[in-house]
Design a protein around this motif. Sequence first.
Motif, short mmCIF file in Angstrom:
data_model
loop_
_atom_site.label_atom_id
_atom_site.label_comp_id
_atom_site.label_asym_id
_atom_site.label_seq_id
_atom_site.Cartn_x
_atom_site.Cartn_y
_atom_site.Cartn_z
N PRO A 7 0.81 -1.21 0.00
CA PRO A 7 0.00 0.00 0.00
C PRO A 7 0.85 1.27 0.00
O PRO A 7 1.95 1.30 0.58
N LEU A 8 0.36 2.30 -0.66
CA LEU A 8 1.12 3.55 -0.77
C LEU A 8 1.53 4.08 0.60
O LEU A 8 2.65 4.57 0.78
N GLU A 9 0.62 3.99 1.59
CA GLU A 9 0.90 4.58 2.90
C GLU A 9 2.03 3.88 3.63
O GLU A 9 2.62 4.43 4.56
N SER A 10 2.34 2.64 3.22
CA SER A 10 3.39 1.89 3.91
C SER A 10 4.78 2.12 3.32
O SER A 10 5.77 1.67 3.88
N ILE A 11 4.86 2.82 2.18
CA ILE A 11 6.14 3.03 1.51
C ILE A 11 6.85 4.23 2.13
O ILE A 11 6.28 5.32 2.23
N ARG A 12 8.07 4.03 2.57
CA ARG A 12 8.84 5.09 3.23
C ARG A 12 10.10 5.37 2.41
O ARG A 12 11.14 4.73 2.61
N PRO A 13 10.05 6.31 1.47
CA PRO A 13 11.23 6.60 0.64
C PRO A 13 12.36 7.18 1.47
O PRO A 13 12.15 8.00 2.37
N ALA A 14 13.59 6.75 1.14
CA ALA A 14 14.76 7.20 1.90
C ALA A 14 15.71 8.05 1.07
O ALA A 14 16.58 8.71 1.62
N LEU A 25 4.39 6.25 -8.82
CA LEU A 25 3.46 5.20 -8.39
C LEU A 25 2.12 5.80 -7.98
O LEU A 25 1.06 5.28 -8.32
N ARG A 26 2.17 6.90 -7.23
CA ARG A 26 0.93 7.54 -6.78
C ARG A 26 0.13 8.08 -7.97
O ARG A 26 -1.10 7.97 -8.01
N GLN A 27 0.81 8.63 -8.96
CA GLN A 27 0.13 9.14 -10.15
C GLN A 27 -0.57 7.99 -10.89
O GLN A 27 -1.72 8.12 -11.33
N LEU A 28 0.10 6.86 -11.02
CA LEU A 28 -0.49 5.71 -11.69
C LEU A 28 -1.67 5.17 -10.89
O LEU A 28 -2.71 4.80 -11.46
N THR A 363 -5.36 15.60 16.19
CA THR A 363 -6.42 14.79 15.59
C THR A 363 -5.83 13.91 14.49
O THR A 363 -5.02 14.37 13.69
N THR A 364 -6.24 12.64 14.48
CA THR A 364 -5.80 11.73 13.41
C THR A 364 -6.95 10.81 13.03
O THR A 364 -7.66 10.28 13.89
N TRP A 365 -7.13 10.63 11.71
CA TRP A 365 -8.17 9.75 11.16
C TRP A 365 -7.53 8.56 10.45
O TRP A 365 -8.18 7.90 9.63
N ASP A 366 -6.30 8.25 10.78
CA ASP A 366 -5.57 7.16 10.13
C ASP A 366 -5.76 5.85 10.90
O ASP A 366 -5.45 5.78 12.09
N ASN A 367 -6.27 4.84 10.21
CA ASN A 367 -6.47 3.53 10.82
C ASN A 367 -5.45 2.55 10.23
O ASN A 367 -5.47 2.27 9.04
N TYR A 368 -4.55 2.05 11.08
CA TYR A 368 -3.52 1.11 10.64
C TYR A 368 -3.90 -0.34 10.93
O TYR A 368 -3.27 -1.25 10.42
N ARG A 369 -4.89 -0.56 11.78
CA ARG A 369 -5.20 -1.91 12.25
C ARG A 369 -6.21 -2.64 11.37
O ARG A 369 -6.05 -3.83 11.08
N ALA A 390 -7.67 4.48 5.35
CA ALA A 390 -7.17 3.10 5.46
C ALA A 390 -5.67 3.10 5.23
O ALA A 390 -5.21 3.27 4.11
N CYS A 391 -4.89 2.91 6.28
CA CYS A 391 -3.43 2.97 6.18
C CYS A 391 -2.77 1.63 6.49
O CYS A 391 -1.55 1.52 6.48
#
Length: 540
Positions: A7-14, A25-28, A363-369, A390-391
């Motif tokens: 998933p996009l949200e899990s990618i951590r570019p270094a 990737l996000r554009q596609l 405030t956060t609306w991010d659900n990782y679980r 949905a993260c």
Amino acid sequence: MAIVTPPLESIRPATPGQHVELEVLRQLATGLSDDFRLFHSVDWTRAQPQGDQHGELDIVVVNAAGDAAVLEVKAGAVDTQDGGLTKHYRGLAKDIAQQVQWQFGSILHRLKQEGLDVRLLHLLVLPHQRVGEQGTIRYPRERIADAEECQDLPGLILRRLGRGVPSPQQARVTAFFANRLNTVEDLSLVASQLHRTVQRMAGGLAEWVPRIHSPSGVVRVVGTAGSGKTQLALALLREAASLGQAAAYVCFNRPLADQMRDVAPAAAQVGSFHQLAWAAAGRSAGVPDFAQLGEAYAQTLAAAEPDLDLLVVDELQDFQLPWVVALLQRARPQARVLLLDDPNQQLYLDREELDIPQAVRITTWDNYRSPRQVVQAINAFRLSPRPIRACGPWHGQTPSFHRYQPSAGNLRRTTEAAVRELLSAGHAPEEIAVITWRGRESSQLLALDTLAELPLRKFTGRYDEAGQPLWTDGRLQLDSLRRTKGQAAPAVVLTEVDFDTLGELERHLLFVGMTRARMSLAVVLTEQAEQALAAQLGGA
């Protein structure tokens, strides 16, 4: 939107190059429909007698027919001297042509080895370079996407690769690029690995919230289910214990307090508000009057000296204002106070909106679980006034819905069918939590000893001398919805769901029940409840 692995949200570019890859990737993902599957950073191996070859594919696009395009993304400047394309990495020149040909030939060979007769394209993506209209003998122009064409990369993919006619072949190609072997999935192992992955991903609150300075010392986190509030609380409790500071964790739900006591530092005081109130009253015999207990405890705290360096109040949405005021009096002048809140899980609608003006609010609306498909269902039913993000790493399946008729007496049979569905999917009985919408006094299922021929593990309503809850011996857990707030299981059957109108309380109850599932969810509901949910979809 295309389905992306991971998933996009899990990618951590270094690196800068990885940031560019992520943007491509996000554009596609946003520009292509859900007929397409996208894969990022795919490791591949080709076994040969002289030694294995290894490599990595930047991006792979698979259409509905299973045809694939491999995208090699080269950010920054590319040297075009001497009739070739060269990329410099830390002073070393790399021949892009050789890399592309090697990649293409190896992937094509591996596809044929696996009996996958699909069309394979290779596209060199140059986001920061313009290329003329003419290609060369080594570089066909139609296999290059330059900076101008990168403005509409999804359109280029549609023109070159096409959408494709839907085919079962796509599933095989998807498994190939996802590096999924054709094996029986061990969901118990997956559940364990998933839980660790979610903890890492949801650890953001625990990383940066403690760094925030609040002049009053009070931080209020309004976070949705699965956003990492529990990890934040544990991080602060452990830090306080390491510093020898006095700390307390107070919540509303007794089962949540029992669970937290098992993982929190032994030095921390952990309990529900009424547990602490009862202890302060001397645990007098008989069933306590909780209203009187709360009032008496508030008066006791008002007269006592502050005794805490850290106070964590969880489930703030279910607290009454006088309780919070009383607890805040336990904080010493330089103490830290953490208030954890989720209005979507407020199950007592008589509670007043708490206004704590001195608190810094996050405030956060991010659900990782929760599985991403479960979050999509929550948003489709509009169970939250604001969409949940949905993260999480687990895509999961769309929740299954099973209708029962109270008049037909088929609640047990329908619930057992939902349990067997999860068992057939590979979940062990111990991974399944059956959660009933009704309480102990009104639930038909809580009176049972077995379900789907499995002995039930149920709370007896009693506690041992150490205050630990006593459960029956069983493999399949069964409990009420209100008692499971703050907890989760790999697979959940939410049953005895019965309402005519989806009002505020029903939304909150359904939100709590659905967000208990980490991997799989089945809902057993009446026809009236099903129609009320269907009306939400029709009005969306």
